[in-house]
Structure formats: C-alpha cells, structure tokens
Motif scaffolding. Sequence first.
Motif, PDB file in Angstrom:
ATOM      1  N   ILE A 281       0.881  -1.237  -0.002  1.00 38.08           N
ATOM      2  CA  ILE A 281       0.024   0.054  -0.089  1.00 38.08           C
ATOM      3  C   ILE A 281       0.909   1.227   0.090  1.00 38.08           C
ATOM      4  O   ILE A 281       0.736   2.336  -0.847  1.00 38.08           O
TER       5      ILE A 281
ATOM      6  N   VAL B  80      -4.724   1.007   7.115  1.00 36.16           N
ATOM      7  CA  VAL B  80      -4.175   1.821   5.788  1.00 36.16           C
ATOM      8  C   VAL B  80      -3.368   2.864   6.124  1.00 36.16           C
ATOM      9  O   VAL B  80      -2.420   3.613   5.428  1.00 36.16           O
TER      10      VAL B  80
ATOM     11  N   VAL C 231     -10.709   3.770   0.921  1.00 39.30           N
ATOM     12  CA  VAL C 231     -11.169   2.410   1.616  1.00 39.30           C
ATOM     13  C   VAL C 231     -12.413   2.085   1.855  1.00 39.30           C
ATOM     14  O   VAL C 231     -13.151   3.073   2.332  1.00 39.30           O
TER      15      VAL C 231
END
Lengths: 252, 356
Positions: free
Chosen positions: B293, B317, B305
């Motif tokens: 990511i 994330v 997301v």
Amino acid sequence: MEKKKLIRGRPDALNDKIMHYCPGCGHGIVHRIVAEVVDELGIKDRFVGIAPVGCSVFAYWYFNTDFHQAAHGRAPAVASGIKRARPELIVMSYQGDGDLAAIGTAEIVHAANRGENITVIFINNAIYGMTGGQMAPTTLIGQKSTTTPLGRDPRKAGFPIKISEMLAVLPGSRYIERTTVTSPKEVNKTKKAIKKAFELQMKGEGFTMVEVLSPCPTNWRLTPKDALKFVEEKMVEYYPLGVFKDEPVFND
Amino acid sequence: MEKVMMKGNEALAEGALRGGCQCYFGYPITPQSEVAEYMSRRMPELGRVFLQTESEVATINYLYGAAGAGVRCMTTSSSPGISLMQEGISYLIGAELPCLIANVVRGGPGLGNIQPAQADYWQATKGGTHGDCRMIVLAPNSVQEMFDFARDAFDLAEKYRNPVFILADGALGQMMEPVELKPFLEFDPHKNDSWATTGAKNREPHVITSIHLEPEEMEEFNRHLQAKYLLMEKEEVRWEEYQTNEDDLDILIVAYGIASRVCRNAVDDLRASGIKAGLLRPITLWPFPKAEIRRFADRKIPILVVELNMGQMLEDVLLAVEGKTLVDFYGRYAGIIPSADEVVRKAFDTLKKVGK
C-alpha cells in the motif's frame, strides 16, 4: 550388615521433585494415589492428565506422563478434546472445587451427561487455595474465608454445591464416588475408587468421577491435624462419603 | 476439474476436511450453522470426529485439547461466539498449537444482527485476546476461496505452530457459487508427534502449557513469539491487485472480502468514465500488506478504503501510508452491502478532495 529390602518405593508415574504444596495439603496424597494406579494398570505410556487452574496448575511437574494445562474450569472440555482426537489414550481431568464447581460447571455437567469416556479427579477443599482462601462454591455454611469474613451466609452467598449428587442424576454418568484422605483407611478407599474409575474408562464405559474431600490447613487457618478433623467432622457431615452412581450407561 | 455449486459455509467445511481436519467442534450460531450441519454428516462418513458442544467458551477448549493431541482440528462461529472464544485463542497461541478458526461475521456490537458485516476486523487482527497475540488472518472473497483457504490452513498453522484464522462474512457464508473441489491433501499425520500429547511411550513426557512464572522466562517466550510473528510478516503477506499497472493511477481503492467484489465492479465503472482507478485487495489481513500500500502512497495516489463497518482496516491503511497521501473512507453496515454506483460516487468525492 543386614540387607534391606524395599517394600514400597516411588511409583514410576511420579518423579522425585519436591512438591510445592503446603504441609498437610491433600494434593500430594492424591497425586501419589493416581501415580500408583497408573503404574498398576500399566497405562503410563498412554496417559494424559489435564492440570487445571488452581493449586494443582503445576501437577505436571510431578508426573512422568504427558500433561495438558487447561484454562480455568475448562479441563473437561480439554480432556474430551484429547479423548475424541485420540481415543486410545487414558485421559484424566484433575480439578479443584473453584475450577470444577464454579467457573467450570457447564463443562463438567456436559462431559458427564454425554457419557464422555474420561476420568475426573475432583479435589474438594471448600476454599479457593491458590488465590488465598476466598469462598468457594463448596465452602460450608458458616465457614470463614477471606471473602466471607463472618462465615458463609446462604442468604447472601448461596449454598455449598454438591457436585457428586448433581452429576449422579445425569443419565450419562457411569461412576461417581466421594472419598477422603484423612486416614490410611480412607486413602486406600480413595485409591480403590480411582482405580475403578480408570478401569471403567479403559473398558470404554463412560464418564467417571471421584470427588476427594481434601484438607487445606493453610487457608482454613488450621494445623494439618486440625484440618483432618475439620474434614472428618464438618465436611463429611455436609458431603457424605460413598458411591453415588455405579451403573452402566450404554446398554448396546 | 469437477465444479459443483456450493454454499460458502459448506465449501469452507469441505475445504477443511480435504485439508485433513480430523476433529470439528462447534456450537450453532447464525450465519455459520451450515458448517456444523455439513460436518455432522461428512465427518462420521470419513471416520472422523464431529462434536456439538455446550458453548463457544467450551468449544475453543475442546479444540485446545485436540490441537494439543497433535491432530488437525477446527471450529467455526460467528461474531459473538468468537468473542466467547478469545481466552481460548490466547491459550492456543500461548501453547503454540496449530488449528483453524473461522468467523463468518455478522453485525455488532452486542447481539447486533445476523446480516453480513466486516465488523470484526479489529478483533481478528489486533485480538480480543489477552497477551501479545498474532494469527495469520485470511480473508476470502469467493466461495472458491472459502474452500481453498480452509484446505490450506492446516499446513500454514503447522508451519508456525499457531492458529490460523479465516475472516469471512455472512454473505460469503450464505451465497452459492461454483467451486472446483481440489483433492484431499497429503500430509504427515505424525508431524506433531515431537511435542503432542500422544502418550509418553519410550520418550520423555510432553507438556502442553502456556504458563511461565519467571519474568525472564516469560519475556524470553514472548521474544520467541515475536520472532515467529516477524517471520509470518516476511513470508505470508498475500494480496491481489486489479488495474493498478499504470504509473499515473488516479485513485486506489482498498477493500477486502465481499466488499472487494463490489469495488472491482466500481473500478470497471470508473474506468468507463475515464478515471484510472485500481483496486488493492488484502488477502491476509494480518500480516497486512503495508509495503504494497505504501508503494501507492509514495506516488501520492489518493486511496479510498471501503468496508462493511465504520472504518477498521482504515486504521491499518493510515498506518501504512504514513500521511503521504489522502486516505478517504466509505463504510456501510451489517446487511447493507454498497452498490458499485455508491462506491463510484464516493470515489468522485475523494478525487474532488485532491483537486481532480
């Protein structure tokens, strides 16, 4: 010099470590009884014990057999899991009264009711030992503990629970006996009961349990000698000794 | 290879037994009860163990016993049931026992509802367990993967002597899709004999325990666990990318499980409108594909997301991107699976925030 003959030694199933139990505690006696029975039945190499949470959490320190330490109260589930996975093993769940009769009531009731082919050794000393003498589900009416400083009042704290009597009424239980270890005679009776329980398991007959009334001088604040007297006079009065169930479960 | 129509829960069960599952323990709870029902028929057919237990608290401890005896074993449940198992999961990790646990997630907190949700991400990846616990968490997004991941889970669990966790959801458990039924796995049934409670015949006794009274010993054991977790992070990260090849991607959507299926359609729709969208789908939720990511964050590609919760994976994330790019979130809840249109609309919002 006269040649000495060994009449009685340490059982093979028990090692020579010094036990951590308090003077006058019943655990050491029952450990030895179990080990003697394991020797006599020749099952050491296919035996698995379950150590509970409580004073006997380290039971596996002393046995020369496989052991599995269980979460508080869950020993019958762990024992059943092992027995189902490997039915050839002889499985013992070793539990105290806090473990078996309070937090673990669901597991013990259902193991018994299923007729699970395991043996439970239930040490009833009417107190939480390892945590320092709090009221157990089996603490007698009027008995003082660190959480019943004025003695157990059933109106506030309920009644001492009679597990052997409870499990005996379940159709799945095969053999239930209550014994004690206050004298050589009672120790021999306990050994006979434990041996019978394991023999029944070896025959695949189902759930067996021996409840042993056991002294806890430290947390009862008594001398070892007075603690034995407490068992004989007070505990036996409320928890009568004897066989509560001895009949085949499965008739097929 | 033969393909059959199967329900996700049944595929999970069939996958596990083809992966060598010898013992299944479970307690009924919607929306995963089909696993136990399927196992109650199939396990005895194969001469294996099925047991319906008295509670989830007990279930995890039957599993603890069977796993300690060295056999391949599993349980499945749904959210509140998995909460009840947390103590036992900690013991399994503490005693280093391999096994498979699957959660077919429903809405929460509390009794919640029985609709599909992804509300247990935190519980699965950060643990409701006490102690420094980690598990490989696999997130299938199809009925085929319910089968595949369950079949492969035992090898993975034995490799690390640690439970493996499958995090599905009510939709994956209940929906039907064609499944390619791969054959029964070959494995060594004596692989765990060196530590399991098989009876101390011609060997020293084996003890399964998680207690370490001495502080030094306790710390040493935790260092050992950490080394194991580090190895999992190095070896086991799994993820999938869709349409992420261009250098000048406009937006990256990150979603797992059933949400990733919707987001894949959203990516196609966005591309039809001229937006270069891509999808990254974490397959292992722990270890999390952080580095993968971060690659997009380094290129300042905005990230959206999408989850069936109020923003749980979102936090992983955010940790992965280290503030290097905009991270936006879209969540619906427990039974309300967003449409691709909704995700597309949200993606346009996200793009506006970065001036596109």
